[in-house]
Design a protein around this motif. Structure first.
Motif, PDB file in Angstrom:
ATOM      1  N   ASN A 179     -15.691   9.677  -5.737  1.00 29.42           N
ATOM      2  CA  ASN A 179     -15.124   8.892  -6.831  1.00 29.42           C
ATOM      3  C   ASN A 179     -15.220   9.618  -8.167  1.00 29.42           C
ATOM      4  OD1 ASN A 179     -14.505   6.757  -5.131  1.00 29.42           O
ATOM      5  ND2 ASN A 179     -16.243   5.497  -5.738  1.00 29.42           N
ATOM      6  N   ASP A 180     -15.891  10.776  -8.181  1.00 29.06           N
ATOM      7  CA  ASP A 180     -16.200  11.445  -9.429  1.00 29.06           C
ATOM      8  C   ASP A 180     -14.986  12.014 -10.147  1.00 29.06           C
ATOM      9  OD1 ASP A 180     -18.838  10.846  -9.056  1.00 29.06           O
ATOM     10  OD2 ASP A 180     -19.413  12.834  -8.296  1.00 29.06           O
ATOM     11  N   ASP A 181     -13.870  12.194  -9.416  1.00 29.70           N
ATOM     12  CA  ASP A 181     -12.690  12.786 -10.038  1.00 29.70           C
ATOM     13  C   ASP A 181     -11.822  11.769 -10.763  1.00 29.70           C
ATOM     14  OD1 ASP A 181     -11.686  11.389  -7.907  1.00 29.70           O
ATOM     15  OD2 ASP A 181     -10.774  13.108  -6.895  1.00 29.70           O
ATOM     16  N   GLY A 182     -12.230  10.506 -10.761  1.00 33.85           N
ATOM     17  CA  GLY A 182     -11.445   9.479 -11.419  1.00 33.85           C
ATOM     18  C   GLY A 182     -10.265   8.992 -10.597  1.00 33.85           C
ATOM     19  N   ILE A 183     -10.092   9.569  -9.408  1.00 32.72           N
ATOM     20  CA  ILE A 183      -8.998   9.175  -8.518  1.00 32.72           C
ATOM     21  C   ILE A 183      -9.531   8.378  -7.344  1.00 32.72           C
ATOM     22  CG2 ILE A 183      -7.113  10.004  -7.065  1.00 32.72           C
ATOM     23  CD1 ILE A 183      -7.075  12.561  -8.752  1.00 32.72           C
ATOM     24  N   GLY A 184     -10.612   8.871  -6.753  1.00 32.16           N
ATOM     25  CA  GLY A 184     -11.186   8.217  -5.595  1.00 32.16           C
ATOM     26  C   GLY A 184     -11.623   6.792  -5.884  1.00 32.16           C
ATOM     27  N   HIS A 185     -11.458   5.934  -4.885  1.00 34.81           N
ATOM     28  CA  HIS A 185     -11.816   4.517  -5.052  1.00 34.81           C
ATOM     29  C   HIS A 185     -12.122   3.938  -3.680  1.00 34.81           C
ATOM     30  CE1 HIS A 185     -12.127   0.767  -7.138  1.00 34.81           C
ATOM     31  NE2 HIS A 185     -11.067   0.218  -6.579  1.00 34.81           N
ATOM     32  N   TYR A 186     -13.153   4.504  -3.025  1.00 30.93           N
ATOM     33  CA  TYR A 186     -13.408   4.098  -1.648  1.00 30.93           C
ATOM     34  C   TYR A 186     -14.118   2.754  -1.543  1.00 30.93           C
ATOM     35  CZ  TYR A 186     -17.723   6.799  -2.656  1.00 30.93           C
ATOM     36  OH  TYR A 186     -18.860   7.322  -3.216  1.00 30.93           O
ATOM     37  N   LYS A 187     -14.416   2.113  -2.663  1.00 34.01           N
ATOM     38  CA  LYS A 187     -14.933   0.745  -2.637  1.00 34.01           C
ATOM     39  C   LYS A 187     -13.875  -0.244  -3.126  1.00 34.01           C
ATOM     40  CE  LYS A 187     -19.827   1.919  -2.962  1.00 34.01           C
ATOM     41  NZ  LYS A 187     -21.102   1.697  -3.673  1.00 34.01           N
ATOM     42  N   SER A 222       0.845  -1.195   0.000  1.00 33.99           N
ATOM     43  CA  SER A 222       0.000   0.000   0.000  1.00 33.99           C
ATOM     44  C   SER A 222       0.881   1.245   0.000  1.00 33.99           C
ATOM     45  CB  SER A 222      -0.901   0.009   1.232  1.00 33.99           C
ATOM     46  OG  SER A 222      -1.829  -1.046   1.169  1.00 33.99           O
ATOM     47  N   THR A 223       0.535   2.215  -0.822  1.00 30.50           N
ATOM     48  CA  THR A 223       1.270   3.466  -0.919  1.00 30.50           C
ATOM     49  C   THR A 223       0.303   4.624  -0.660  1.00 30.50           C
ATOM     50  OG1 THR A 223       0.807   3.698  -3.282  1.00 30.50           O
ATOM     51  CG2 THR A 223       2.799   2.463  -2.664  1.00 30.50           C
ATOM     52  N   PRO A 224       0.816   5.824  -0.422  1.00 28.64           N
ATOM     53  CA  PRO A 224      -0.094   6.957  -0.247  1.00 28.64           C
ATOM     54  C   PRO A 224      -1.053   7.142  -1.426  1.00 28.64           C
ATOM     55  CG  PRO A 224       2.081   7.549   0.530  1.00 28.64           C
ATOM     56  CD  PRO A 224       2.212   6.185  -0.090  1.00 28.64           C
ATOM     57  N   ALA A 225      -0.568   7.025  -2.657  1.00 24.03           N
ATOM     58  CA  ALA A 225      -1.444   7.250  -3.807  1.00 24.03           C
ATOM     59  C   ALA A 225      -2.604   6.265  -3.838  1.00 24.03           C
ATOM     60  CB  ALA A 225      -0.643   7.164  -5.108  1.00 24.03           C
ATOM     61  N   THR A 226      -2.314   4.981  -3.615  1.00 26.94           N
ATOM     62  CA  THR A 226      -3.395   3.992  -3.679  1.00 26.94           C
ATOM     63  C   THR A 226      -4.292   4.055  -2.446  1.00 26.94           C
ATOM     64  OG1 THR A 226      -1.894   2.296  -2.780  1.00 26.94           O
ATOM     65  CG2 THR A 226      -2.147   2.397  -5.176  1.00 26.94           C
ATOM     66  N   HIS A 227      -3.711   4.327  -1.275  1.00 23.66           N
ATOM     67  CA  HIS A 227      -4.544   4.313  -0.073  1.00 23.66           C
ATOM     68  C   HIS A 227      -5.299   5.621   0.126  1.00 23.66           C
ATOM     69  CE1 HIS A 227      -5.974   2.241   3.419  1.00 23.66           C
ATOM     70  NE2 HIS A 227      -5.795   3.323   4.140  1.00 23.66           N
ATOM     71  N   TRP A 228      -4.717   6.750  -0.270  1.00 25.44           N
ATOM     72  CA  TRP A 228      -5.467   7.995  -0.191  1.00 25.44           C
ATOM     73  C   TRP A 228      -6.726   7.909  -1.059  1.00 25.44           C
ATOM     74  CZ3 TRP A 228      -2.194  13.114  -0.160  1.00 25.44           C
ATOM     75  CH2 TRP A 228      -1.232  13.053   0.864  1.00 25.44           C
ATOM     76  N   ALA A 229      -6.611   7.206  -2.204  1.00 25.19           N
ATOM     77  CA  ALA A 229      -7.775   7.047  -3.082  1.00 25.19           C
ATOM     78  C   ALA A 229      -8.911   6.349  -2.350  1.00 25.19           C
ATOM     79  CB  ALA A 229      -7.376   6.259  -4.331  1.00 25.19           C
ATOM     80  N   HIS A 230      -8.566   5.422  -1.460  1.00 25.14           N
ATOM     81  CA  HIS A 230      -9.573   4.704  -0.678  1.00 25.14           C
ATOM     82  C   HIS A 230     -10.286   5.636   0.307  1.00 25.14           C
ATOM     83  CE1 HIS A 230     -11.497   1.438   1.495  1.00 25.14           C
ATOM     84  NE2 HIS A 230     -10.969   1.876   2.620  1.00 25.14           N
ATOM     85  N   HIS A 231      -9.625   6.692   0.734  1.00 18.62           N
ATOM     86  CA  HIS A 231     -10.198   7.651   1.681  1.00 18.62           C
ATOM     87  C   HIS A 231     -10.852   8.850   0.987  1.00 18.62           C
ATOM     88  CE1 HIS A 231      -8.643   6.355   5.733  1.00 18.62           C
ATOM     89  NE2 HIS A 231      -7.895   5.594   4.949  1.00 18.62           N
ATOM     90  N   ALA A 232     -10.888   8.848  -0.330  1.00 20.67           N
ATOM     91  CA  ALA A 232     -11.331  10.020  -1.080  1.00 20.67           C
ATOM     92  C   ALA A 232     -12.762  10.425  -0.740  1.00 20.67           C
ATOM     93  CB  ALA A 232     -11.207   9.753  -2.576  1.00 20.67           C
ATOM     94  N   LEU A 233     -13.010  11.723  -0.802  1.00 22.21           N
ATOM     95  CA  LEU A 233     -14.350  12.252  -0.552  1.00 22.21           C
ATOM     96  C   LEU A 233     -15.325  11.833  -1.641  1.00 22.21           C
ATOM     97  CD1 LEU A 233     -16.006  14.197   1.342  1.00 22.21           C
ATOM     98  CD2 LEU A 233     -15.409  16.018  -0.269  1.00 22.21           C
TER      99      LEU A 233
END
Length: 301
Positions: free
Chosen positions: A207-215, A194-205
């Motif tokens: 998913n609409d920006d194409g980065i967030g991936h909280y599921k 796990s890295t900041p880029a992949t795990h921060w995506a899991h915490h994203a507010l």
């Protein structure tokens, strides 16, 4: 063993804390008093009660049910013990994390996502019962009884370093994406741990920006589990905001409700922290924003 583990844990935390302070990232947290209480009390409860309690209970049960098996696996090579721990602890934690995003268990994990900042202080921010029920901790207790004690110490140091780094406000992986000759190393690392880029995506507010991936991106130590079980998303970018949409609309929950639900229930309109309550979907939050905006601005449950 717990004393050595706790000393090493504190040393790792201090290292990342100094990085956050030295980079001045901590100035952007704007954490509330409730944020600080939740994070501090959860960290102390895990360190001083939950983990020691689980290891003590598993030790007693193993001694009662299979006394002849104490240290029975101590002859295994370190790499075999490490592989077993990765499955018994880290893979089970992947699945525990994944099912904790289901309606039934979401109230026990929701607190981890209510922080509106990324930091090492978020790492153990969860409901009190989340860790007491974590399968990997119970499995680790059994393996320690079977003789994994010394290898577990090394394993947990590696794991804590990775997960603290993944939550850190300092994105240590950013240079790997900026510097071209480091791209091969980045490719390997982001698909391994796990890295900041992949795990921060899991915490994203969102998913609409194409980065967030909280599921998805549920991995703790290994990101391999996300690749293997189809929940991985790699963008090499960081979400602009983290947290939960419904907190912005309805106001944040109190720290003791987040920590001790179901012993305490929310007084907030529309909450997962009440019997029969449920998490709000992003579309539902957007549709209710105009109705509940004054309450959200007040920030009260």
């Amino acid at each position: 063993m717990n004393l050595v583990q706790n000393i090493v844990l504190v040393a790792i935390i201090l290292f990342f804390a100094l990085l956050e302070v030295g980079s001045r990232k901590h100035r952007h947290f704007h954490a509330t008093a409730d944020d600080t209480k939740l994070e501090l009390f959860m960290f102390l409860s895990l360190l001083a009660f939950s983990q020691p309690f689980i290891f003590a209970v598993t030790g007693k049960l193993c001694a009662l049910l299979m006394p002849a098996q104490r240290d029975a696996w101590a002859h295994l090579p370190w790499w075999a013990m490490g592989a077993i721990l990765l499955v018994a602890d880290d893979m089970t934690q992947y699945w525990w994390h994944r099912v904790s995003h289901s309606p039934l268990l979401w109230p026990l994990h929701r607190a981890h996502h209510t922080a509106h900042y990324m930091s090492i202080r978020v790492t153990y921010r969860n409901n009190f019962f989340y860790y007491l029920m974590m399968p990997g901790l119970w499995a680790s207790g059994v393996l320690i009884y079977l003789g994994f004690g010394n290898v577990y110490l090394v394993y947990i140091v590696v794991k804590l370093t990775v997960i603290l780094g993944a939550h850190s406000a300092v994105p240590w992986d950013a240079p790997l994406y900026r510097i071209k000759w480091l791209h091969p190393l980045a490719w390997v690392l982001e698909r391994t741990v796990s890295t900041p880029a992949t795990h921060w995506a899991h915490h994203a507010l969102t998913n609409d920006d194409g980065i967030g991936h909280y599921k998805g991106n549920f991995g703790n130590l290994l990101f391999v589990w996300d690749l293997l079980f189809g929940t991985a998303k790699i963008t090499r970018r960081y979400p602009a905001k983290v947290g939960l949409q419904d907190d912005l609309v309805f106001g944040k929950e109190r720290w003791f409700v987040e920590m001790f639900y179901p012993l305490f229930h929310s007084r907030r309109a529309h909450s997962a922290l009440v019997p029969g309550g449920r998490a709000y979907a992003e579309a539902e939050v957007d549709s209710d924003a105009s109705t509940h905006a004054p309450q959200a601005l007040a920030g009260k449950p």
